[in-house]
Design an enzyme around this catalytic site. Structure first.
Site, PDB file in Angstrom:
ATOM      1  CE  LYS A  15      -3.801  -2.305   2.473  1.00  0.00           C
ATOM      2  NZ  LYS A  15      -4.760  -2.184   3.596  1.00  0.00           N
ATOM      3  CE1 TYR A  55      -9.377  -2.902   0.673  1.00  0.00           C
ATOM      4  CE2 TYR A  55      -8.615  -0.976  -0.550  1.00  0.00           C
ATOM      5  CZ  TYR A  55      -8.352  -2.050   0.286  1.00  0.00           C
ATOM      6  OH  TYR A  55      -7.067  -2.286   0.730  1.00  0.00           O
ATOM      7  CG  ASN A 122      -3.379  -2.574   6.989  1.00  0.00           C
ATOM      8  OD1 ASN A 122      -3.203  -2.236   5.815  1.00  0.00           O
ATOM      9  ND2 ASN A 122      -4.487  -3.143   7.416  1.00  0.00           N
ATOM     10  CG  HIS A 125      -5.245  -6.241  -0.343  1.00  0.00           C
ATOM     11  ND1 HIS A 125      -6.456  -6.296   0.298  1.00  0.00           N
ATOM     12  CD2 HIS A 125      -5.331  -7.080  -1.412  1.00  0.00           C
ATOM     13  CE1 HIS A 125      -7.255  -7.137  -0.357  1.00  0.00           C
ATOM     14  NE2 HIS A 125      -6.586  -7.623  -1.402  1.00  0.00           N
ATOM     15  CD  GLU A 136      -8.840  -8.859  -3.630  1.00  0.00           C
ATOM     16  OE1 GLU A 136      -9.599  -8.701  -2.656  1.00  0.00           O
ATOM     17  OE2 GLU A 136      -7.673  -9.319  -3.516  1.00  0.00           O
TER      18      GLU A 136
HETATM   19  P1  DAT Z   1      -7.831  -6.664   5.567  1.00  0.00           P
HETATM   20  O1  DAT Z   1      -6.999  -5.663   4.811  1.00  0.00           O
HETATM   21  O2  DAT Z   1      -7.084  -7.257   6.711  1.00  0.00           O
HETATM   22  O3  DAT Z   1      -8.461  -7.700   4.659  1.00  0.00           O
HETATM   23  P2  DAT Z   1     -10.453  -5.404   5.656  1.00  0.00           P
HETATM   24  O4  DAT Z   1     -10.700  -5.985   4.310  1.00  0.00           O
HETATM   25  O5  DAT Z   1     -11.479  -5.668   6.719  1.00  0.00           O
HETATM   26  O6  DAT Z   1      -9.024  -5.844   6.241  1.00  0.00           O
HETATM   27  O7  DAT Z   1     -10.345  -3.815   5.556  1.00  0.00           O
HETATM   28  C1  DAT Z   1      -9.678  -3.201   4.465  1.00  0.00           C
HETATM   29  C2  DAT Z   1      -8.764  -2.131   5.003  1.00  0.00           C
HETATM   30  O8  DAT Z   1      -9.542  -1.079   5.610  1.00  0.00           O
HETATM   31  C3  DAT Z   1      -7.832  -2.616   6.107  1.00  0.00           C
HETATM   32  O9  DAT Z   1      -6.646  -3.157   5.587  1.00  0.00           O
HETATM   33  C4  DAT Z   1      -7.604  -1.383   6.906  1.00  0.00           C
HETATM   34  C5  DAT Z   1      -8.903  -0.621   6.794  1.00  0.00           C
HETATM   35  N1  DAT Z   1      -9.811  -0.882   7.927  1.00  0.00           N
HETATM   36  C6  DAT Z   1     -10.513  -2.019   8.153  1.00  0.00           C
HETATM   37  N2  DAT Z   1     -11.275  -1.922   9.248  1.00  0.00           N
HETATM   38  C7  DAT Z   1     -11.054  -0.687   9.728  1.00  0.00           C
HETATM   39  C8  DAT Z   1     -11.549   0.049  10.869  1.00  0.00           C
HETATM   40  N3  DAT Z   1     -12.451  -0.478  11.702  1.00  0.00           N
HETATM   41  N4  DAT Z   1     -11.085   1.295  11.072  1.00  0.00           N
HETATM   42  C9  DAT Z   1     -10.186   1.846  10.248  1.00  0.00           C
HETATM   43  N5  DAT Z   1      -9.688   1.237   9.133  1.00  0.00           N
HETATM   44  C10 DAT Z   1     -10.109  -0.013   8.898  1.00  0.00           C
HETATM   45 MG    MG Z   2      -9.861  -7.464   3.169  1.00  0.00          MG
END
Ligand code: DAT
Ligand code: MG
Length: 144
Positions: A15, A55, A122, A125, A136
């Site tokens: 990212k 997303y 973080n 992805h 994707e």
């Molecule tokens: P991941 O990337 O672990 O699959 P995800 O698909 O639930 O997680 O969410 C996509 C991204 O959005 C994630 O990498 C970081 C951000 N994110 C997720 N939940 C969040 C939250 N509650 N508050 C802030 N950012 C969040």
């Molecule tokens: Mg995810």
């Protein structure tokens, strides 16, 4: 001889935070050291359209707009990796979504932290299922 399952492909993104911090090489090093193959790689600044598709499952959530803004803020490295178990394997390497909770030893646990932003930054992805990976990969590598 036992039958083996087909190698699976996963879509990995370094990212904008990871790219800007020069962590692309470190992420690729870990993927290769784990034993997964690099199938395709490109550096690009994603459009909002790509990110809205990528997303789509998060549309309507409070962090959706900050997520799109963050993810389009600069270059990312998009990578297709391949190997048996590569989808859950890379998820395990990435660690928990929240970098504060991510275990030491994982990419997010070793390299990430909470920066006080609306959306978690973080580093990486990784696709979460074969269906997500296929969807994707078509967004990021339409030629594949
Ligand atoms: P991941 O990337 O672990 O699959 P995800 O698909 O639930 O997680 O969410 C996509 C991204 O959005 C994630 O990498 C970081 C951000 N994110 C997720 N939940 C969040 C939250 N509650 N508050 C802030 N950012 C969040
Ligand atoms: Mg995810």
């Amino acid at each position: 001889m036992t039958e083996s399952s087909a190698p699976e492909r996963s879509l990995v993104l370094v990212k904008p935070d990871g790219f800007a911090r020069r962590l692309t090489g470190e992420v690729l090093r870990r993927i290769e050291a784990k034993g997964y193959a690099l199938v395709a790689l490109r550096i690009l600044t994603p459009t909002r359209e790509m990110l809205a598709a990528h997303y789509a499952e998060h549309e309507g959530k409070p962090f959706f707009e900050p997520l799109l803004e963050f993810m389009s803020s600069g270059p990312v490295t998009a990578v297709v990796i391949e190997g048996e178990g590569g989808i859950p394997g890379f998820r395990a390497m990435a660690g928990a979504t929240n970098p504060t909770d991510a275990a030491p030893g994982s990419i997010r646990g070793d390299l990430g932290r909470d920066w006080g932003t609306k959306v978690q930054q973080n580093i990486v992805h990784g696709s979460d299922s074969p269906e997500s990976a296929a969807r994707e990969i078509a967004i990021w590598f339409p030629e594949l």
